[in-house]
Design a protein around this motif. Structure first.
Motif, PDB file in Angstrom:
ATOM      1  N   ALA A 228      43.691  21.535  48.543  1.00  0.00           N
ATOM      2  CA  ALA A 228      44.287  20.406  49.106  1.00  0.00           C
ATOM      3  C   ALA A 228      45.166  20.759  50.466  1.00  0.00           C
ATOM      4  N   THR A 229      45.089  21.954  50.572  1.00  0.00           N
ATOM      5  CA  THR A 229      45.849  22.647  51.737  1.00  0.00           C
ATOM      6  C   THR A 229      45.307  22.014  52.929  1.00  0.00           C
ATOM      7  N   ASP A 230      44.180  21.702  53.439  1.00  0.00           N
ATOM      8  CA  ASP A 230      43.628  20.915  54.400  1.00  0.00           C
ATOM      9  C   ASP A 230      42.253  20.624  54.136  1.00  0.00           C
ATOM     10  N   ALA A 231      41.631  19.909  55.050  1.00  0.00           N
ATOM     11  CA  ALA A 231      40.404  19.234  54.797  1.00  0.00           C
ATOM     12  C   ALA A 231      39.558  20.125  54.473  1.00  0.00           C
ATOM     13  N   GLY A 232      39.238  21.480  55.083  1.00  0.00           N
ATOM     14  CA  GLY A 232      38.278  22.393  54.816  1.00  0.00           C
ATOM     15  C   GLY A 232      38.475  23.396  53.478  1.00  0.00           C
ATOM     16  N   ALA A 233      39.628  23.212  52.799  1.00  0.00           N
ATOM     17  CA  ALA A 233      40.115  24.058  51.854  1.00  0.00           C
ATOM     18  C   ALA A 233      38.951  23.687  50.469  1.00  0.00           C
ATOM     19  N   ALA A 234      38.663  22.527  50.590  1.00  0.00           N
ATOM     20  CA  ALA A 234      37.783  22.157  49.406  1.00  0.00           C
ATOM     21  C   ALA A 234      36.230  22.295  49.819  1.00  0.00           C
ATOM     22  N   ARG A 235      35.837  22.898  50.788  1.00  0.00           N
ATOM     23  CA  ARG A 235      34.433  23.318  51.143  1.00  0.00           C
ATOM     24  C   ARG A 235      34.013  24.755  51.305  1.00  0.00           C
ATOM     25  N   LEU A 236      32.859  24.965  51.208  1.00  0.00           N
ATOM     26  CA  LEU A 236      32.504  26.307  51.268  1.00  0.00           C
ATOM     27  C   LEU A 236      32.680  27.008  52.542  1.00  0.00           C
ATOM     28  N   GLY A 237      32.946  28.413  52.720  1.00  0.00           N
ATOM     29  CA  GLY A 237      32.907  28.967  54.092  1.00  0.00           C
ATOM     30  C   GLY A 237      32.198  30.149  53.906  1.00  0.00           C
ATOM     31  N   GLU A 238      31.750  30.644  52.645  1.00  0.00           N
ATOM     32  CA  GLU A 238      30.940  32.050  52.702  1.00  0.00           C
ATOM     33  C   GLU A 238      30.140  31.949  51.339  1.00  0.00           C
ATOM     34  N   LEU A 239      28.856  32.692  51.728  1.00  0.00           N
ATOM     35  CA  LEU A 239      27.871  33.126  50.627  1.00  0.00           C
ATOM     36  C   LEU A 239      27.523  34.343  50.583  1.00  0.00           C
ATOM     37  N   ALA A 240      27.885  35.131  49.447  1.00  0.00           N
ATOM     38  CA  ALA A 240      27.753  36.380  49.560  1.00  0.00           C
ATOM     39  C   ALA A 240      27.018  36.953  48.370  1.00  0.00           C
ATOM     40  N   LEU A 241      25.939  37.999  48.532  1.00  0.00           N
ATOM     41  CA  LEU A 241      25.113  38.471  47.610  1.00  0.00           C
ATOM     42  C   LEU A 241      25.395  39.876  47.430  1.00  0.00           C
ATOM     43  N   VAL A 242      25.568  40.248  46.035  1.00  0.00           N
ATOM     44  CA  VAL A 242      25.718  41.357  45.573  1.00  0.00           C
ATOM     45  C   VAL A 242      24.633  41.961  44.519  1.00  0.00           C
ATOM     46  N   ASP A 243      24.266  43.044  44.424  1.00  0.00           N
ATOM     47  CA  ASP A 243      23.117  43.630  43.561  1.00  0.00           C
ATOM     48  C   ASP A 243      23.899  44.558  42.486  1.00  0.00           C
ATOM     49  N   GLY A 244      23.021  44.919  41.606  1.00  0.00           N
ATOM     50  CA  GLY A 244      23.467  45.608  40.450  1.00  0.00           C
ATOM     51  C   GLY A 244      23.744  47.017  40.694  1.00  0.00           C
ATOM     52  N   THR A 245      23.459  47.471  41.915  1.00  0.00           N
ATOM     53  CA  THR A 245      23.692  48.840  42.082  1.00  0.00           C
ATOM     54  C   THR A 245      25.279  49.219  42.584  1.00  0.00           C
ATOM     55  N   SER A 246      26.086  47.904  42.611  1.00  0.00           N
ATOM     56  CA  SER A 246      27.475  48.216  43.116  1.00  0.00           C
ATOM     57  C   SER A 246      28.249  49.115  42.047  1.00  0.00           C
ATOM     58  N   PRO A 247      28.618  49.995  42.566  1.00  0.00           N
ATOM     59  CA  PRO A 247      29.715  50.704  41.515  1.00  0.00           C
ATOM     60  C   PRO A 247      30.751  50.149  40.863  1.00  0.00           C
ATOM     61  N   VAL A 248      31.164  48.888  41.797  1.00  0.00           N
ATOM     62  CA  VAL A 248      32.197  48.162  41.053  1.00  0.00           C
ATOM     63  C   VAL A 248      31.777  47.372  39.894  1.00  0.00           C
ATOM     64  N   GLY A 249      30.498  46.861  39.959  1.00  0.00           N
ATOM     65  CA  GLY A 249      29.918  46.132  38.941  1.00  0.00           C
ATOM     66  C   GLY A 249      29.784  46.957  37.857  1.00  0.00           C
ATOM     67  N   ARG A 250      29.030  47.958  38.157  1.00  0.00           N
ATOM     68  CA  ARG A 250      28.615  49.039  37.260  1.00  0.00           C
ATOM     69  C   ARG A 250      29.637  49.492  36.265  1.00  0.00           C
ATOM     70  N   SER A 251      30.891  49.541  36.853  1.00  0.00           N
ATOM     71  CA  SER A 251      32.068  50.086  35.948  1.00  0.00           C
ATOM     72  C   SER A 251      32.239  49.135  34.982  1.00  0.00           C
ATOM     73  N   GLY A 252      31.749  48.048  34.730  1.00  0.00           N
ATOM     74  CA  GLY A 252      31.980  47.063  33.710  1.00  0.00           C
ATOM     75  C   GLY A 252      33.336  46.529  33.717  1.00  0.00           C
ATOM     76  N   VAL A 253      34.098  46.749  34.576  1.00  0.00           N
ATOM     77  CA  VAL A 253      35.534  46.127  34.484  1.00  0.00           C
ATOM     78  C   VAL A 253      35.945  44.995  35.420  1.00  0.00           C
ATOM     79  N   THR A 254      36.406  44.013  35.003  1.00  0.00           N
ATOM     80  CA  THR A 254      37.180  43.083  35.688  1.00  0.00           C
ATOM     81  C   THR A 254      38.447  43.511  36.391  1.00  0.00           C
ATOM     82  N   TYR A 255      38.487  43.445  37.297  1.00  0.00           N
ATOM     83  CA  TYR A 255      39.858  44.038  38.048  1.00  0.00           C
ATOM     84  C   TYR A 255      40.924  43.171  38.303  1.00  0.00           C
ATOM     85  N   LEU A 256      40.729  41.828  38.006  1.00  0.00           N
ATOM     86  CA  LEU A 256      41.827  40.897  38.614  1.00  0.00           C
ATOM     87  C   LEU A 256      42.194  40.955  40.096  1.00  0.00           C
ATOM     88  N   GLU A 257      41.549  41.767  40.930  1.00  0.00           N
ATOM     89  CA  GLU A 257      41.653  41.759  42.206  1.00  0.00           C
ATOM     90  C   GLU A 257      40.530  41.678  43.211  1.00  0.00           C
TER      91      GLU A 257
END
Length: 405
Positions: A300-329
């Motif tokens: 509710a910050t402004d009119a655009g805050a409840a709309r999308l501004g980015e679409l990003a694709l990441v595949d399974g070769t990412s070392p972040v994803g392969r670590s199996g950890v959710t980093y909360l960051e």
């Protein structure tokens, strides 16, 4: 073991030789929390060694934020001191370098506070800093630093050494030549972005458990990676790490429901099991087992805050994803899997023929404008991503987190 001084020095070299190369006479601003001091100080040393004119550290204390949320008049919680914005504006005037150190000391520090009050205070996420970054007025990057409390949030114990073991791999600090490893990865991502550009997609669909969302793209949609160019024509890497290819969607053409596949740390609260419903491009329903009110207030910050501004694709070769950890960051979790962002559209993801338009012209074209930008994770092995061309042809992009094109 935790990171050594020698490793910190090597990390700083990657930041200033790969992510945001320093020029003689540069002004350098470093945003950090108190627990990030070892890296912040090492970055200052490296900046001056490369000819920086001035290097400044601003330490933000989330415990002070907690006190503000507990006691301050609610009418003041959205205020930002002018002197903090002035710091960013001065950096923009000199086209300097901005480094944001990430890794919250206490990701869930505000969990016991009123969620509406918590969401009103968006510090330390200043709109003036977002303007610098969205418009590439400076060379900027975000980098992680492990802390005991961050490790506790991730592993259930303050095992900082264990967190650093993951970060070494994610940051490619364990490679014989980290610079070459990052250049190779960035080249891969840019090639992948070019493949997506050549498909000339009209929209993208996410399907999976609790998810069926279709996102319209801008005409001649432009996909790219986090290797960006500043307004002065200098290349830099916005995030360290980065594993994504992204585009800026048409905010008006988003329909359906999406379920977040990882928790989201937002303004001191961890949002769990979030589900968003979009109707006519706007979030019309927010559900979560924890933190739903924080999301609603933020959107509710402004009119655009409840709309999308980015679409990003990441595949399974990412070392972040392969670590199996959710980093909360988000810096890490967004590079683990596909993600979307509510809030401001990203200028690098806007097709070239639209970039010279003014704000009204961009809005007319479907580029979202907002004072916020929040990434949330929506990919995973059970989520299939397909592209749809203007003639209705369907092309599978990701299945089981593997590229199909």
């Amino acid at each position: 073991m935790t990171i050594t001084p020698a490793e910190l020095a090597g990390y700083a070299e990657i930041v200033f030789d790969v992510a945001v190369p320093i020029r003689a006479d540069d002004r350098v601003l470093i945003n950090a929390e108190i627990e990030h001091a070892p890296l912040a100080r090492t970055l200052v040393e490296a900046a001056y060694a490369r000819g920086a004119r001035y290097a400044d550290i601003w330490y933000f204390d989330p415990h002070a934020k907690r006190s503000r949320i507990r006691h301050a008049d609610v009418a003041t919680l959205a205020e930002v001191p002018a002197w903090l914005d002035a710091r960013n504006e001065e950096l923009a005037r000199h086209h300097g370098v901005l480094v944001n150190i990430r890794g919250f000391a206490s990701p869930d520090l505000l969990a016991d506070q009123d969620p509406v009050r918590s969401a009103l205070d968006r510090m330390p996420n200043l709109s003036s800093r977002q303007r610098l970054q969205l418009n590439n007025l400076v060379r900027w990057t975000m980098v992680p630093y492990a802390t005991p409390e961050w490790a506790r949030a991730v592993f259930g114990e303050p095992d900082e050494a264990r967190l650093w073991e993951h970060l070494r791999s994610i940051l490619r600090l364990d490679q014989p030549d980290p610079r070459a490893a990052w250049q190779e990865r960035l080249d891969e991502l840019l090639r992948r972005a070019e493949v997506l550009n050549e498909l000339r997609l009209d929209r993208v669909r996410f399907e999976g458990p609790g998810t069926d969302l279709t996102i319209g793209l801008l005409p001649e949609a432009h996909w790219t990676a986090a290797r960006l160019t500043s307004v002065q024509g200098q290349g830099f890497q916005a995030n360290l790490p980065t594993e994504e290819v992204f585009t800026t969607p048409d905010y008006r053409r988003v329909e359906g429901r999406i379920r977040a596949t990882r928790p989201l740390a937002l303004v001191g609260t961890v949002i769990r099991d979030m589900e968003l419903t979009f109707t006519g491009g706007v979030v019309t329903d927010v559900r979560a087992t924890t933190g739903a009110d924080v999301v609603r207030t933020h959107q509710a910050t402004d009119a655009g805050a409840a709309r999308l501004g980015e679409l990003a694709l990441v595949d399974g070769t990412s070392p972040v994803g392969r670590s199996g950890v959710t980093y909360l960051e988000t810096l890490l979790d967004e590079n683990a899997t596909c993600h979307l962002a509510w809030g401001a559209g990203l200028p690098p993801g806007v097709p070239a023929h639209l970039r010279e338009r003014d704000a009204a012209g961009l809005d007319e074209a479907g580029v979202n404008s907002s004072g916020v930008h929040v990434d949330f994770m929506v990919g995973g092995p059970d989520v299939t991503v397909t592209g749809i061309r203007h003639d209705g042809t369907v092309i599978e992009l990701l299945r089981g987190e593997e590229w199909q094109v």
